[in-house]
Write an enzyme that holds these catalytic residues in place. Structure first.
Site, PDB file in Angstrom:
ATOM      1  N   ASP A  12      48.204  56.467  -3.639  1.00 55.50           N
ATOM      2  CA  ASP A  12      47.404  57.306  -2.738  1.00 55.50           C
ATOM      3  C   ASP A  12      47.798  57.129  -1.275  1.00 55.50           C
ATOM      4  O   ASP A  12      48.035  58.105  -0.563  1.00 55.50           O
ATOM      5  CB  ASP A  12      45.908  56.975  -2.877  1.00 55.50           C
ATOM      6  N   ARG A  93      35.715  46.259   2.964  1.00 59.06           N
ATOM      7  CA  ARG A  93      35.949  47.504   3.724  1.00 59.06           C
ATOM      8  C   ARG A  93      35.702  47.358   5.210  1.00 59.06           C
ATOM      9  O   ARG A  93      36.559  47.741   6.010  1.00 59.06           O
ATOM     10  CB  ARG A  93      35.142  48.668   3.130  1.00 59.06           C
ATOM     11  N   SER A 174      41.196  52.030 -12.594  1.00 63.62           N
ATOM     12  CA  SER A 174      41.316  51.886 -11.145  1.00 63.62           C
ATOM     13  C   SER A 174      40.796  50.499 -10.794  1.00 63.62           C
ATOM     14  O   SER A 174      39.664  50.138 -11.129  1.00 63.62           O
ATOM     15  CB  SER A 174      40.479  52.965 -10.457  1.00 63.62           C
TER      16      SER A 174
HETATM   17  N1  ARG Z   1      31.694  50.220  -7.134  1.00 63.55           N
HETATM   18  C1  ARG Z   1      32.241  49.232  -6.262  1.00 63.55           C
HETATM   19  C2  ARG Z   1      31.744  49.433  -4.861  1.00 63.55           C
HETATM   20  O1  ARG Z   1      31.359  50.501  -4.503  1.00 63.55           O
HETATM   21  C3  ARG Z   1      33.745  49.160  -6.307  1.00 63.55           C
HETATM   22  C4  ARG Z   1      34.487  50.393  -5.844  1.00 63.55           C
HETATM   23  C5  ARG Z   1      35.982  50.354  -6.006  1.00 63.55           C
HETATM   24  N2  ARG Z   1      36.332  50.166  -7.398  1.00 63.55           N
HETATM   25  C6  ARG Z   1      37.519  50.375  -7.944  1.00 63.55           C
HETATM   26  N3  ARG Z   1      37.656  50.070  -9.192  1.00 63.55           N
HETATM   27  N4  ARG Z   1      38.528  50.856  -7.275  1.00 63.55           N
HETATM   28  O2  ARG Z   1      31.738  48.508  -4.096  1.00 63.55           O
END
Ligand code: ARG
Length: 398
Positions: A12, A93, A174
């Site tokens: 990506d 993040r 993922s």
């Molecule tokens: N659901 C989790 C969150 O929102 C992880 C998101 C990313 N997950 C992934 N398999 N890429 O913090």
């Protein structure tokens, strides 16, 4: 136009580099950090980013900052989203976004960018951090803009444009990974009725295959921070890495849940977070020993709120700052040791001790060492039970 993008090295963000460069006629600066994920060598990433179209590449090891400024405060807060998810992805993040902003300021960039999709939580976490730290900077989210409908179309585009991509076999899941845990979704996991197949789990042994002998360990805490393992003083990265390994061996830290995303979608995700599960368990147990009942119960409310703040991407907010002050004060006496037994997927606390313990054996005991004044309980019950008595009398009138 100059754009800084948080670059993972994956499909990506590699495609995003070229897309941004072409669409905005921009100079692209790619930024990658080490937060404890499986990571290729920085020079490999740099080469890929540049072949994709980046002009410059930055790389940084953020593990220590991640542990000190993100993981430890969250552990102290006891923050676990919807009673299960220790927030590994969520925490990473704002950290990455914070660093992207630093580069953007240094490079006098016009915009920042990320590779998150338009239906997840991560876009919110990145962009709330961008807004807080650089309210005037433009944000571009290529995955929300572009027309690709599938991974295959992206791969096609990459081939066409000569963007090198690192695709092994087509990945059925993922996966997002860092020091605090791994998040796994997509593929068969999207049916919440189906048990996750073994190949979905990346690091943990299944409880069935875990050793038949339990493993004991002692975790030492000082003011809420984990500082030792089996009486050996270690830095926090080392402790997390060791607990991940030992926990994984015993099948500890597997989490299978349906969670509520911020955008309202329910999603099924599995996590592997042995260190986080063990440390939360141990830390909570120590708090039980040193907190008053009032503090313990009140702090649970704070933990709940804190977990939402982290999950919703409001890491940089006044409310979180306020809660951090409360949490820091609460950790004053959270010093001591917790003894843990790992056995076939279970993490069981079997012992706890603290110089600041409020536990008094002479009070709790039913032996002759007892010093509690049993007689004083009758007066206590008289007053504590006053309302029960009044209500009881009233109920007879109906
Ligand atoms: N659901 C989790 C969150 O929102 C992880 C998101 C990313 N997950 C992934 N398999 N890429 O913090």
């Amino acid at each position: 136009m100059k754009i800084v993008i948080a670059y993972s090295g994956g499909l990506d963000t590699s495609v995003a580099i070229r897309y941004l460069k072409d669409k905005y006629n921009a100079e692209i600066i790619a930024y990658t950090s080490n937060i404890g994920q499986k990571l290729e060598a920085p020079d490999v990433l740099e080469e890929r980013a540049k072949k994709a179209g980046a002009k410059k590449f930055y790389y940084e090891d953020l593990r220590e900052k991640f542990v000190n400024e993100y993981i430890i405060p969250t552990l102290k807060a006891g923050a676990v989203y919807q009673d299960k998810y220790p927030l590994a992805t969520s925490l990473s993040r704002p950290l990455i976004a914070e660093s992207v902003i630093k580069i953007a300021k240094k490079e006098k960039a016009d915009a920042v960018s990320h590779g998150c999709t338009g239906k997840g939580n991560d876009q919110v976490r990145f962009e709330l951090t961008f807004k807080y730290l650089a309210p005037d900077l433009k944000v571009i989210a290529p995955l929300r803009e572009w027309e690709f409908k599938s991974r295959e179309q992206e791969i096609e585009y990459a081939k066409e444009k000569g963007i090198p991509i690192n695709i092994t076999k087509s990945k059925p899941y993922s996966i997002d990974e860092n020091l605090w845990g791994i998040s796994i979704e997509c593929g068969v996991l999207e049916d919440p009725w189906i048990e996750p197949p073994e190949d979905a789990y990346q690091i943990t042994t299944s409880p069935e295959k875990a050793p038949d002998k339990p493993e004991y360990m002692e975790i030492g805490f000082e003011k809420g921070v984990f500082v030792s393992l089996n009486n050996e003083r270690l830095n926090q990265i080392e402790i997390i890495e060791r607990l991940t390994k030992i926990g994984a061996k015993h099948g500890v830290g597997r989490i299978d849940m349906v969670e509520d995303r911020l955008v309202g979608i329910k999603s099924r995700e599995i996590y592997e977070a042995p260190a986080a599960v063990i440390l939360h368990n141990a830390h909570n147990e120590l708090e039980k020993l040193v907190f008053s009942r009032e503090l313990y119960e009140f702090k649970k409310l704070v933990s709940l709120k804190y977990s939402q703040i982290v999950y919703f991407g409001q890491w940089f907010s006044h409310l979180k700052e306020c809660l951090d002050k409360f949490i820091e004060e609460s950790q004053k006496y959270v010093t001591g040791k917790v003894r843990i037994k790992l056995y076939k997927g279970n993490c069981i606390v079997v012992g706890r001790s603290s110089p600041y313990s409020l536990y008094k054996e002479e009070l709790a005991t039913y032996s002759e060492k007892d010093i509690f004044d049993h007689k004083s309980s009758s007066g206590f019950i008289e007053i504590f039970g006053l309302v029960s008595k009044l209500e009881g009398e009233r109920s007879k009138k109906r």
